[in-house]
Scaffold this active site. Sequence first.
Site, mmCIF file in Angstrom:
data_model
loop_
_atom_site.group_PDB
_atom_site.id
_atom_site.type_symbol
_atom_site.label_atom_id
_atom_site.label_comp_id
_atom_site.label_asym_id
_atom_site.label_seq_id
_atom_site.Cartn_x
_atom_site.Cartn_y
_atom_site.Cartn_z
ATOM 1 N N GLU A 253 2.468 0.186 -4.542
ATOM 2 C CA GLU A 253 1.992 -0.995 -5.285
ATOM 3 C C GLU A 253 0.877 -1.607 -4.452
ATOM 4 O O GLU A 253 1.143 -2.256 -3.438
ATOM 5 C CB GLU A 253 3.137 -1.994 -5.476
ATOM 6 C CG GLU A 253 4.300 -1.479 -6.308
ATOM 7 C CD GLU A 253 3.959 -1.338 -7.788
ATOM 8 O OE1 GLU A 253 2.868 -1.794 -8.205
ATOM 9 O OE2 GLU A 253 4.761 -0.754 -8.526
ATOM 10 N N CYS A 287 -1.694 -10.061 -5.812
ATOM 11 C CA CYS A 287 -2.309 -8.779 -6.183
ATOM 12 C C CYS A 287 -2.802 -8.821 -7.615
ATOM 13 O O CYS A 287 -3.791 -8.181 -7.951
ATOM 14 C CB CYS A 287 -1.278 -7.665 -6.028
ATOM 15 S SG CYS A 287 0.277 -8.026 -6.855
HETATM 16 P P1 NAD Z 1 -0.632 -4.244 4.512
HETATM 17 O O1 NAD Z 1 -0.910 -2.928 3.871
HETATM 18 O O2 NAD Z 1 -1.414 -4.633 5.682
HETATM 19 O O3 NAD Z 1 0.906 -4.310 4.958
HETATM 20 C C1 NAD Z 1 1.945 -4.043 4.036
HETATM 21 C C2 NAD Z 1 3.158 -3.539 4.795
HETATM 22 O O4 NAD Z 1 2.849 -2.275 5.358
HETATM 23 C C3 NAD Z 1 3.586 -4.442 5.948
HETATM 24 O O5 NAD Z 1 4.986 -4.497 6.005
HETATM 25 C C4 NAD Z 1 3.025 -3.710 7.155
HETATM 26 O O6 NAD Z 1 3.709 -3.988 8.349
HETATM 27 C C5 NAD Z 1 3.212 -2.259 6.737
HETATM 28 N N1 NAD Z 1 2.376 -1.283 7.441
HETATM 29 C C6 NAD Z 1 1.211 -1.496 8.092
HETATM 30 N N2 NAD Z 1 0.774 -0.341 8.642
HETATM 31 C C7 NAD Z 1 1.674 0.611 8.328
HETATM 32 C C8 NAD Z 1 1.770 2.012 8.586
HETATM 33 N N3 NAD Z 1 0.853 2.655 9.289
HETATM 34 N N4 NAD Z 1 2.824 2.691 8.101
HETATM 35 C C9 NAD Z 1 3.762 2.075 7.350
HETATM 36 N N5 NAD Z 1 3.728 0.743 7.077
HETATM 37 C C10 NAD Z 1 2.697 0.025 7.546
HETATM 38 O O7 NAD Z 1 -0.750 -5.321 3.339
HETATM 39 P P2 NAD Z 1 -0.549 -6.895 3.439
HETATM 40 O O8 NAD Z 1 -1.736 -7.484 4.115
HETATM 41 O O9 NAD Z 1 0.800 -7.194 3.954
HETATM 42 O O10 NAD Z 1 -0.554 -7.295 1.891
HETATM 43 C C11 NAD Z 1 -1.703 -7.521 1.154
HETATM 44 C C12 NAD Z 1 -1.991 -6.357 0.234
HETATM 45 O O11 NAD Z 1 -0.850 -6.048 -0.563
HETATM 46 C C13 NAD Z 1 -3.090 -6.660 -0.770
HETATM 47 O O12 NAD Z 1 -3.963 -5.558 -0.881
HETATM 48 C C14 NAD Z 1 -2.343 -6.859 -2.068
HETATM 49 O O13 NAD Z 1 -3.083 -6.622 -3.237
HETATM 50 C C15 NAD Z 1 -1.234 -5.893 -1.928
HETATM 51 N N6 NAD Z 1 -0.135 -6.262 -2.827
HETATM 52 C C16 NAD Z 1 0.135 -5.484 -3.918
HETATM 53 C C17 NAD Z 1 1.139 -5.845 -4.801
HETATM 54 C C18 NAD Z 1 1.471 -5.029 -6.031
HETATM 55 O O14 NAD Z 1 2.529 -5.263 -6.617
HETATM 56 N N7 NAD Z 1 0.627 -4.099 -6.446
HETATM 57 C C19 NAD Z 1 1.865 -7.009 -4.561
HETATM 58 C C20 NAD Z 1 1.554 -7.785 -3.447
HETATM 59 C C21 NAD Z 1 0.569 -7.402 -2.573
#
Ligand code: NAD
Length: 481
Positions: A253, A287
Amino acid sequence: MSPATRIDTIKSITTHYVDGAFVESHGRQVMDVVRPTDGQVIAHVTLADEEDTRLAIAAANRAFTTYSRSTPEERAKILSRMHQAVAARADDLTAAMIEEYGGVAQFAGLIVQTGVNAFLAAEQAVREVPWTRSWDKTTVTMEPVGVAGLITAWNANALFMCLKVASAVAAGCAVVIKPSELSALQARVLAEALHSADLPKGLLNVVTGLGTVVGAELVRNPDVAKISFTGSVAVGESIMRDGATTMKRVTLELGGKSPTILLDDAALDQAIPSALTMAFMNSGQACAAGTRLLVSKSRMDAVRQAIPKAMRTFTVGNPADPKIAIGPMVSKRQYERIQSYIRKGIEEGAEVLVGGEGHPEGLEAGFFVKPTVFVNVTNDMTIAQEEIFGPVLSVIAYDSEDDAIRIANDSKYGLHAAVIGTDLVRARRVASQLRAGRVVINNMTDDPQAPWGGFKFSGVGREYGRYGIEAFLETRAILES
Ligand code: NAD
């Protein structure tokens, strides 16, 4: 004790929830939890390491051996207990979301309630999944995929965690949650709530740590069958790539740059507040935020006048105040990211209609930004193409209905879209041509049984209701000769 007082007393979290108990972390790294309204440290969290993660995966695997054989009726009972347990802590979860994330009370309450309801929705959907289908000498059954790693983002984390856990448990999977490290307090409240739901040991594990440590271990570990991820495109891509080695099933997502098409028969007095609500919900850190407002050239002048008036109700300030519409950004880094996009919009020739760079007056201490509306934006500008993830709206002109649809679809993303207009037949016709996983007509609305997920770079797979449960299932056919 009020929810706010309760959180003030949490000074230090040193444990993770593994195998039905809160156990001391093996991790050595301690992270500060910083309050976004004033930049003050409000808690210390010991971050999990790979060893904590492996213990959680092992516990989930043991639980899976028996839980995977449970009946849908048994799972429905567990979901009902989970619902009651989380509902009982809804106020604490909301308070944590306001405190550590800066979510505005009017939105945080809704998000938490949607999370609470996710357990009920899964309980209902578990009865609707066609678990077994037979014909002639063939029987097809839907089987839980295995241990699931649930990795979440910070912006509505209480909801993401509830949604993913509810779907996975409904499917018969055991889980390890890796919440965003920026949501440690919410994750703690949720773990405490679910601990009281009398779950089978090891069914649920919660390990707070860095994505590059805990998240990466979940992605590469061969004992994890599925990753359900909510977050950025960049991390989503790495999960797909790194997960391929162990043939992980993935639900991703990801981000969005959602269009709101204002048809030329829309009543502006309702349409503009509705479009602004979609743009600025969750302080723009959503998002699904409708951050591109597409307006017909013939109505652009009227829209330029209507927006500043309607923006007066989008007040910025203390997120705990129920009258406030926009709170701080989650972190200093996020504050700076928004500033850089506002500067970029100005440099590329867009016109600031409302807001602009810097802090709103009197709110210099925290990570508050000015809700900003740009006009004279073209769809090829950076602010119209990239996800900003803050309260920044781009207003873009179109010539005709076909041109509006073309601009709406001219994006790498396809998560959410909105169509606002009086003639419903026309609004539906336009909606049916949008390349997005969800399209709402006239207002932001939700349905816990309707699928959620994206086309294109907005992700892979769907969540919510029956679709969300199916994402944790494999199909097995047994054929007799
Ligand atoms: P992010 O990708 O930086 O982090 C998301 C999660 O991934 C965190 O728990 C982080 O610790 C983890 N993560 C980071 N590096 C990783 C790796 N190498 N391997 C596995 N996990 C890892 O995103 P964010 O800044 O927390 O959130 C913002 C983003 O999320 C925006 O792009 C937003 O659009 C998206 N988002 C999407 C939805 C949806 O339903 N489509 C909902 C909310 C947020």
